[in-house]
Design an enzyme around this catalytic site. Structure first.
Site: not given
Length: 789
Positions: A125, A170-171, A534, A538
């Protein structure tokens, strides 16, 4: 620590889109997250005063014109963030491949003054878009010569077409970007299926062969194999060696002999052997049944991988890229080549479109010619690192072939549980054993360490750990300071030569305490490394922590459900409290992923005037067709403006206009199976940390003893922008706000204006990092070792 804008930023206020028209289209296959990109392009475009048009049904709609090209408003893209696929449609278009078709498309665009195109699709595209751009002026002249279509003035006025691409696939098969839009969501679908299969297969001794998408690219197969600890994986870029049938059957029967009830084999649909012959899932199944007689099932995932709602990662990625694409269009000149907005590490970058397409085609060429090592290298650092880590962790060498170092390395979890910790422990143990060390597991953090809860852990002990949530080893927030003597005794008794700590802020504080105790206790003069894990994200020195992505997905899923409930009852505002201590990462990024109207965080002070402005903003919103609101609040953002206070304020001020509900998400955010990102990140960062330990042990081994007392022998391994970096914890002290347990500077605060812009607030957006067109870099093998995740 509260200032997010200490440097001299460059803002985009001077980039006005007045008079510009932007067309947005999706083309090729659909991918989850495309709608988030479309939404960001539309809202950012309208925000900078440009006209924005939907081009329905991809290039087909551009050729057909008429009702397929429609100007859109702010409200047109509400409620599409959580929808999979693409709401503006996507179609393969033969006529656009002909000059006649492109002539018609040019006419339809010029009629509406559109000279800026944002194309979301795959490499085919985007290549088509680039050809259209190159032919543009010629197409306009041809239209003018035909007389009845456009005049000479229009040819001059619309002389140039600017194109910016975003890759939706998605590939993850497009070179130049670490992740394409839709890949992370597809991994979520695959891992959900694998986790479901694992529970059924535990009951029966079974072998499962899973076929995933990837005709030309093995990314999905490779990463899902890493994320679920698959026994074997087949991908097009790395065909198995001659005689793979024997090797695979030996591996499967060895695992079965070790009492492993389940074998998983993942096959990419484009998998081939070293003679370029296809390896199908049926072929693999037949082989296992004939040779081993195992009960074997095939599951072909097919288009399930394209479905469902987009993950938090894809929504944030697509939103960032959509905004970046509009900025790139506003800054484009006739001399600017068509570019593609992509992700490098943790940074949005712009690359020349055709350089990326060329590199992508080079990969296919290398594979066709059997140059598979080069094909892997051309895929980029991230792909190569995934493959190397998988090879390292999936196959245990016979004991006779393993080196023997006589070093003992202990692994422990510290702080609150975080999804992905177990994947990190598994990687540490297996890499440590491969490097020849004896691996020890410490139960219940520093407290367990002091009590002697230490046991040797083997390769097989950590099998099946990647998909388990929480911490199998047990984890506590206790710091080592009050147990120093007992821990030193245990280090001496078990002859521990190195420490690997996986945890959050407490783990960081713990390492600081242990390194400070080196003067008194020689036992702590050993290499120590910390891997951040975590949900709060942070820890200073790292953009990401293991567990934060899973928490973000939980928040996003909950917000989606809440929004759905609100669509039944009009005019309702939801106040949602997220975790994170004083760190606003979850609230801010959750708001961006869920399309919230506001997010209150500690890092950006707010007062009653701002709360009032937010209420007024929501009151105005209720007059439109979008009659619901979503507000996120970080648990410690303000001691007086509590969740209850904000709920009561909104309820009072919104009387007669909207009603209010509140929701405290609590510990739900810590739980559940880890996301693919957290499994993968945990696995790779931990493997890298263990390799660093091996290197440091060799460097610091003198006269039969390990002795390390320099700052650079106690490090934190973190993701910094584009690279994984080891940083001495002593040096990170200056970057830390210890009172509020957060880094003084946090990268995600730069994304805060994005959330505000997409929620229709006026704000300033710092674009210092964007705007430079880079070139696609070919990395050297050395660079791959240090590179991105």
């Amino acid at each position: 620590p509260r200032s997010a804008m200490d440097h001299q930023p460059k803002f985009f206020e001077n980039l006005s889109g007045t008079g510009k028209a932007i067309g947005v289209l999706t083309s090729g296959g659909d991918a989850q997250g495309m709608n988030a990109a479309v939404r960001a392009v539309v809202r950012m475009g309208i925000y900078v005063k440009a006209k924005v048009y939907f081009v329905y049904e991809g290039y087909q709609g551009m050729v057909d014109g008429g009702d397929n090209i429609v100007e859109v408003s702010w409200e047109s893209v509400s409620s599409i963030l959580q929808v999979g696929g693409t709401v503006i449609g996507s179609a393969r278009c033969k006529s656009f491949r002909t000059r006649e078709g492109r002539l018609q498309a040019a006419y339809n665009l010029v009629q509406r003054g559109i000279t800026n195109l944002c194309v979301i699709g795959g490499d085919g595209s985007l290549t088509g878009a680039n050809l259209f751009r190159e032919e543009w002026s010629g197409l306009l002249e041809e239209l003018a010569q035909k007389g009845k279509f456009i005049d000479e003035e229009a040819v001059k006025k619309y002389a140039y077409l600017n194109i910016v691409g975003m890759v939706g696939s998605i590939d993850n098969d497009f070179c130049g970007t670490d992740m394409t839009i839709g890949t992370d969501s597809a991994l979520h679908r695959i891992i959900e299926v694998v986790d479901a299969i694992m529970t059924t297969a535990q009951s029966h001794q079974r072998t499962f062969v899973l076929e995933v998408m990837g005709r030309h690219c093995g990314y999905l197969a490779l990463v899902s194999a890493l994320a679920c600890g698959a026994d074997w994986v087949f991908i097009p870029e790395y065909p198995p060696e001659e005689g793979w049938e024997d090797s695979m059957c030996v591996k499967l029967s060895e695992n079965r002999a070790r009492k492993k009830r389940l074998n998983i084999i993942i096959v990419a649909e484009g998998a081939i052997d070293c003679h370029n012959k296809p390896i199908t899932s049926e072929k693999v199944k037949d082989l296992v049944v004939q040779r081993l007689g195992f009960d074997t099932r095939v599951t072909i995932l097919g288009h399930v991988q394209r479905g469902g709602t987009p993950s938090a990662f894809d929504r944030i990625l697509a939103s960032r890229m959509g905004v970046e694409a509009v900025l790139a269009l506003l800054e484009a000149t006739p001399a600017t080549p068509a570019c593609v907005v992509s992700l490098s590490g943790n940074q949005a970058v712009r690359l020349p479109l055709m350089e990326c397409v060329q590199m992508t085609q080079e990969v296919q060429k290398a594979m066709d010619e059997g140059r598979f090592v080069e094909a892997v290298r051309l895929r980029g650092r991230s792909f190569e690192n995934n493959l190397n880590t998988y090879k390292l962790l999936s196959h245990k060498k016979p004991d006779a072939e393993l080196p023997k170092t006589n070093f003992n390395v202990a692994v422990l979890n510290v702080g609150a549980p975080a999804a992905g910790m177990n994947a990190a422990v598994r990687a540490a143990v297996r890499v440590g054993i491969t490097e020849g060390h004896k691996m020890f597991a410490v139960i219940d953090g520093f407290e367990g360490f002091a009590r002697g809860k230490i046991k040797e852990i083997s390769w097989g002990d950590v099998g099946g750990w990647t998909g388990q949530g929480g911490s199998i080893l047990g984890t506590k927030r206790t710091l080592p300071a009050k147990y120093l003597e007992k821990i030193a005794d245990q280090m001496r008794t078990n002859n521990i030569n190195a420490l690997m700590v996986i945890g959050g802020f407490e783990a960081y504080l713990g390492l600081l305490e242990l390194s400070a105790a080196r003067e008194k206790y020689d036992e702590f003069c050993v290499p120590m490394v910390m891997v951040p894990a975590t949900v709060s994200n942070n820890v200073p020195g790292s953009d990401f922590s293991i567990g934060a992505d899973t928490a973000l997905n939980t928040i996003t899923d909950t917000c989606d459900r809440i929004k759905q409930s609100a669509s039944g009852t009009k005019r309702r505002v939801f106040i949602i409290e997220t975790m994170g201590g004083y760190c606003g990462y979850l609230a801010n990024m959750g708001a961006l992923a869920a399309g919230a109207d506001a997010a209150y965080i500690f890092e950006e002070q707010f007062d009653i005037r701002e709360l009032q402005a937010n209420v007024e903003h929501l009151t105005e919103k209720m007059k439109t067709s979008i009659q619901r609101g979503l507000v996120l609040r970080n648990e410690n953002c303000n001691e007086n403006y509590t969740t209850d206070f904000i709920y009561q304020l909104y309820s009072e001020e919104g009387k007669g206009v909207f009603d209010c509900r509140k929701n405290v998400l609590g510990h739900m955010q810590q739980g559940g199976a880890p996301s693919p990102f957290d499994r993968n990140f945990g696995t790779k960062i931990s493997a890298k940390a263990m390799q660093w330990i091996s290197k440091k042990l060799k460097e610091t081994y003198r006269k039969g003893k390990v002795f390390a007392n320099t700052d650079d022998s106690v490090c934190l391994l973190g993701m910094r922008r584009r690279n994984l970096v080891f940083q001495p914890v002593a040096e990170l002290k200056t970057e830390t706000d210890f009172v509020h347990r957060i880094p003084k500077e946090q990268w995600w605060l730069k994304l805060r204006p994005l959330m505000k812009i997409l929620a229709k607030y006026k704000t300033s957006y710092d674009v210092s990092d964007s705007g430079q067109l880079e070139h696609v870099a070919m990395h050297s093998p050395k660079e791959a070792e240090t590179g991105a995740i």
